[in-house]
Design a protein around this motif. Structure first.
Motif, PDB file in Angstrom:
ATOM      1  N   CYS A  95     -10.703  28.573  44.274  1.00 50.77           N
ATOM      2  CA  CYS A  95     -11.978  28.153  43.711  1.00 50.77           C
ATOM      3  C   CYS A  95     -12.927  27.795  44.858  1.00 50.77           C
ATOM      4  O   CYS A  95     -12.476  27.469  45.973  1.00 50.77           O
ATOM      5  N   ALA A  96     -14.196  27.881  44.561  1.00 56.57           N
ATOM      6  CA  ALA A  96     -15.203  27.678  45.592  1.00 56.57           C
ATOM      7  C   ALA A  96     -16.456  27.071  44.982  1.00 56.57           C
ATOM      8  O   ALA A  96     -16.707  27.210  43.780  1.00 56.57           O
ATOM      9  N   VAL A  97     -17.242  26.422  45.834  1.00 59.61           N
ATOM     10  CA  VAL A  97     -18.460  25.754  45.398  1.00 59.61           C
ATOM     11  C   VAL A  97     -19.657  26.266  46.200  1.00 59.61           C
ATOM     12  O   VAL A  97     -19.613  26.328  47.436  1.00 59.61           O
ATOM     13  N   ASP A  98     -20.697  26.611  45.480  1.00 57.65           N
ATOM     14  CA  ASP A  98     -21.984  27.010  46.066  1.00 57.65           C
ATOM     15  C   ASP A  98     -23.009  25.971  45.619  1.00 57.65           C
ATOM     16  O   ASP A  98     -23.222  25.794  44.416  1.00 57.65           O
ATOM     17  N   LEU A  99     -23.635  25.287  46.570  1.00 59.27           N
ATOM     18  CA  LEU A  99     -24.578  24.230  46.217  1.00 59.27           C
ATOM     19  C   LEU A  99     -25.934  24.771  45.795  1.00 59.27           C
ATOM     20  O   LEU A  99     -26.814  24.000  45.371  1.00 59.27           O
ATOM     21  N   GLY A 100     -26.140  26.047  45.889  1.00 58.40           N
ATOM     22  CA  GLY A 100     -27.366  26.643  45.407  1.00 58.40           C
ATOM     23  C   GLY A 100     -27.384  26.680  43.891  1.00 58.40           C
ATOM     24  O   GLY A 100     -26.367  26.506  43.235  1.00 58.40           O
ATOM     25  N   GLY A 101     -28.542  26.913  43.302  1.00 59.96           N
ATOM     26  CA  GLY A 101     -28.692  26.822  41.859  1.00 59.96           C
ATOM     27  C   GLY A 101     -28.304  28.061  41.079  1.00 59.96           C
ATOM     28  O   GLY A 101     -27.948  27.968  39.901  1.00 59.96           O
ATOM     29  N   GLU A 102     -28.341  29.223  41.702  1.00 63.90           N
ATOM     30  CA  GLU A 102     -28.076  30.465  40.987  1.00 63.90           C
ATOM     31  C   GLU A 102     -26.697  31.018  41.362  1.00 63.90           C
ATOM     32  O   GLU A 102     -26.196  30.769  42.459  1.00 63.90           O
ATOM     33  N   ILE A 103     -26.130  31.768  40.461  1.00 67.88           N
ATOM     34  CA  ILE A 103     -24.819  32.357  40.731  1.00 67.88           C
ATOM     35  C   ILE A 103     -24.969  33.499  41.734  1.00 67.88           C
ATOM     36  O   ILE A 103     -25.776  34.409  41.542  1.00 67.88           O
ATOM     37  N   ARG A 104     -24.160  33.420  42.762  1.00 65.69           N
ATOM     38  CA  ARG A 104     -24.086  34.481  43.760  1.00 65.69           C
ATOM     39  C   ARG A 104     -22.638  34.939  43.860  1.00 65.69           C
ATOM     40  O   ARG A 104     -21.717  34.155  43.699  1.00 65.69           O
ATOM     41  N   THR A 105     -22.452  36.206  44.138  1.00 64.42           N
ATOM     42  CA  THR A 105     -21.103  36.754  44.087  1.00 64.42           C
ATOM     43  C   THR A 105     -20.502  37.049  45.461  1.00 64.42           C
ATOM     44  O   THR A 105     -19.359  37.501  45.543  1.00 64.42           O
ATOM     45  N   HIS A 106     -21.247  36.817  46.517  1.00 64.54           N
ATOM     46  CA  HIS A 106     -20.674  37.053  47.836  1.00 64.54           C
ATOM     47  C   HIS A 106     -20.101  35.770  48.402  1.00 64.54           C
ATOM     48  O   HIS A 106     -20.678  34.693  48.304  1.00 64.54           O
ATOM     49  N   ALA A 107     -18.943  35.881  48.985  1.00 64.08           N
ATOM     50  CA  ALA A 107     -18.195  34.712  49.429  1.00 64.08           C
ATOM     51  C   ALA A 107     -18.956  33.869  50.442  1.00 64.08           C
ATOM     52  O   ALA A 107     -18.776  32.651  50.497  1.00 64.08           O
ATOM     53  N   SER A 108     -19.817  34.485  51.223  1.00 69.15           N
ATOM     54  CA  SER A 108     -20.523  33.748  52.263  1.00 69.15           C
ATOM     55  C   SER A 108     -21.475  32.702  51.704  1.00 69.15           C
ATOM     56  O   SER A 108     -21.909  31.801  52.420  1.00 69.15           O
ATOM     57  N   ALA A 109     -21.812  32.796  50.431  1.00 69.32           N
ATOM     58  CA  ALA A 109     -22.710  31.813  49.810  1.00 69.32           C
ATOM     59  C   ALA A 109     -21.997  30.503  49.491  1.00 69.32           C
ATOM     60  O   ALA A 109     -22.640  29.483  49.256  1.00 69.32           O
ATOM     61  N   TYR A 110     -20.703  30.503  49.487  1.00 71.34           N
ATOM     62  CA  TYR A 110     -19.910  29.348  49.056  1.00 71.34           C
ATOM     63  C   TYR A 110     -19.469  28.531  50.262  1.00 71.34           C
ATOM     64  O   TYR A 110     -18.927  29.085  51.227  1.00 71.34           O
ATOM     65  N   VAL A 111     -19.721  27.226  50.170  1.00 67.73           N
ATOM     66  CA  VAL A 111     -19.510  26.375  51.344  1.00 67.73           C
ATOM     67  C   VAL A 111     -18.213  25.585  51.288  1.00 67.73           C
ATOM     68  O   VAL A 111     -17.742  25.109  52.319  1.00 67.73           O
ATOM     69  N   TYR A 112     -17.678  25.395  50.115  1.00 66.62           N
ATOM     70  CA  TYR A 112     -16.421  24.659  49.993  1.00 66.62           C
ATOM     71  C   TYR A 112     -15.392  25.540  49.300  1.00 66.62           C
ATOM     72  O   TYR A 112     -15.705  26.222  48.316  1.00 66.62           O
ATOM     73  N   TRP A 113     -14.161  25.449  49.811  1.00 63.70           N
ATOM     74  CA  TRP A 113     -13.089  26.292  49.300  1.00 63.70           C
ATOM     75  C   TRP A 113     -11.809  25.494  49.132  1.00 63.70           C
ATOM     76  O   TRP A 113     -11.503  24.598  49.929  1.00 63.70           O
ATOM     77  N   GLY A 114     -11.055  25.843  48.087  1.00 57.92           N
ATOM     78  CA  GLY A 114      -9.720  25.302  47.961  1.00 57.92           C
ATOM     79  C   GLY A 114      -8.747  26.130  48.777  1.00 57.92           C
ATOM     80  O   GLY A 114      -9.123  27.162  49.352  1.00 57.92           O
ATOM     81  N   GLN A 115      -7.508  25.673  48.821  1.00 57.47           N
ATOM     82  CA  GLN A 115      -6.503  26.384  49.622  1.00 57.47           C
ATOM     83  C   GLN A 115      -5.939  27.599  48.913  1.00 57.47           C
ATOM     84  O   GLN A 115      -5.352  28.468  49.553  1.00 57.47           O
ATOM     85  N   GLY A 116      -6.100  27.658  47.606  1.00 58.64           N
ATOM     86  CA  GLY A 116      -5.655  28.819  46.866  1.00 58.64           C
ATOM     87  C   GLY A 116      -4.322  28.625  46.184  1.00 58.64           C
ATOM     88  O   GLY A 116      -3.504  27.786  46.580  1.00 58.64           O
ATOM     89  N   THR A 117      -4.109  29.429  45.148  1.00 59.31           N
ATOM     90  CA  THR A 117      -2.851  29.419  44.419  1.00 59.31           C
ATOM     91  C   THR A 117      -2.441  30.873  44.157  1.00 59.31           C
ATOM     92  O   THR A 117      -3.276  31.708  43.808  1.00 59.31           O
ATOM     93  N   GLN A 118      -1.167  31.142  44.348  1.00 57.12           N
ATOM     94  CA  GLN A 118      -0.678  32.519  44.234  1.00 57.12           C
ATOM     95  C   GLN A 118      -0.476  32.897  42.775  1.00 57.12           C
ATOM     96  O   GLN A 118       0.164  32.155  42.010  1.00 57.12           O
ATOM     97  N   VAL A 119      -0.991  34.056  42.422  1.00 54.90           N
ATOM     98  CA  VAL A 119      -0.737  34.652  41.107  1.00 54.90           C
ATOM     99  C   VAL A 119      -0.047  35.987  41.351  1.00 54.90           C
ATOM    100  O   VAL A 119      -0.568  36.842  42.065  1.00 54.90           O
ATOM    101  N   THR A 120       1.116  36.154  40.753  1.00 55.29           N
ATOM    102  CA  THR A 120       1.868  37.395  40.896  1.00 55.29           C
ATOM    103  C   THR A 120       2.167  37.955  39.510  1.00 55.29           C
ATOM    104  O   THR A 120       2.738  37.254  38.673  1.00 55.29           O
ATOM    105  N   VAL A 121       1.763  39.203  39.305  1.00 58.70           N
ATOM    106  CA  VAL A 121       1.962  39.853  38.019  1.00 58.70           C
ATOM    107  C   VAL A 121       2.939  41.003  38.228  1.00 58.70           C
ATOM    108  O   VAL A 121       2.655  41.940  38.974  1.00 58.70           O
ATOM    109  N   SER A 122       4.058  40.919  37.560  1.00 62.51           N
ATOM    110  CA  SER A 122       5.086  41.950  37.712  1.00 62.51           C
ATOM    111  C   SER A 122       4.912  43.028  36.640  1.00 62.51           C
ATOM    112  O   SER A 122       4.479  42.750  35.525  1.00 62.51           O
ATOM    113  N   SER A 123       5.280  44.246  37.010  1.00 64.31           N
ATOM    114  CA  SER A 123       5.119  45.362  36.060  1.00 64.31           C
ATOM    115  C   SER A 123       6.372  45.545  35.211  1.00 64.31           C
ATOM    116  O   SER A 123       7.400  44.945  35.446  1.00 64.31           O
TER     117      SER A 123
END
Length: 123
Positions: A95-123
């Motif tokens: 998850c990430a946080v962008d302090l700007g008011g509009e939704i942006r889809t490029h990662a460089s716009a986001y200033v805060y980031w979590g460490q992440g959680t692994q999702v694995t989908v098996s076939s």
């Protein structure tokens, strides 16, 4: 400073569901955009979904109609409900946080980031 902590990742079979949660602390995030990105090794970080006050959402085409983003503004939380999961959804989700008011889809716009959680989908 904002801290973000994700939970809810895991291993699931194709067609199954998972719900990711992200809790923010350090400041109120009600007016910020909160988003989910995902990344697999060797590839760039990919936008998944974002939400801003009160109900505006944006989704990547690859997850539209399968994933749903939601927020609890008073608790600084964002969620990602993932249904009909596919093996290609396997990634580390952050998850990430962008302090700007509009939704942006490029990662460089986001200033805060979590460490992440692994999702694995098996076939």
């Amino acid at each position: 400073q904002v801290q973000l902590v994700e939970t809810g990742g895991g291993l699931v079979q194709a067609g199954g569901s998972l719900r990711l949660s992200c809790a923010g602390s350090g400041r109120t995030l009600a007016r910020a955009v909160m988003a989910w990105f995902r990344q697999v090794p060797g590839k760039e970080r990919e936008f998944v979904a974002a939400m801003r006050w009160p109900l505006t959402t944006t989704y990547a085409d690859s997850v539209k109609d399968r994933f749903t983003i939601s927020r609890e503004y008073q608790r600084n939380k964002v969620y990602l409900q993932m249904n009909s999961l596919k093996p290609e959804d396997t990634a580390v989700y952050s998850c990430a946080v962008d302090l700007g008011g509009e939704i942006r889809t490029h990662a460089s716009a986001y200033v805060y980031w979590g460490q992440g959680t692994q999702v694995t989908v098996s076939s």
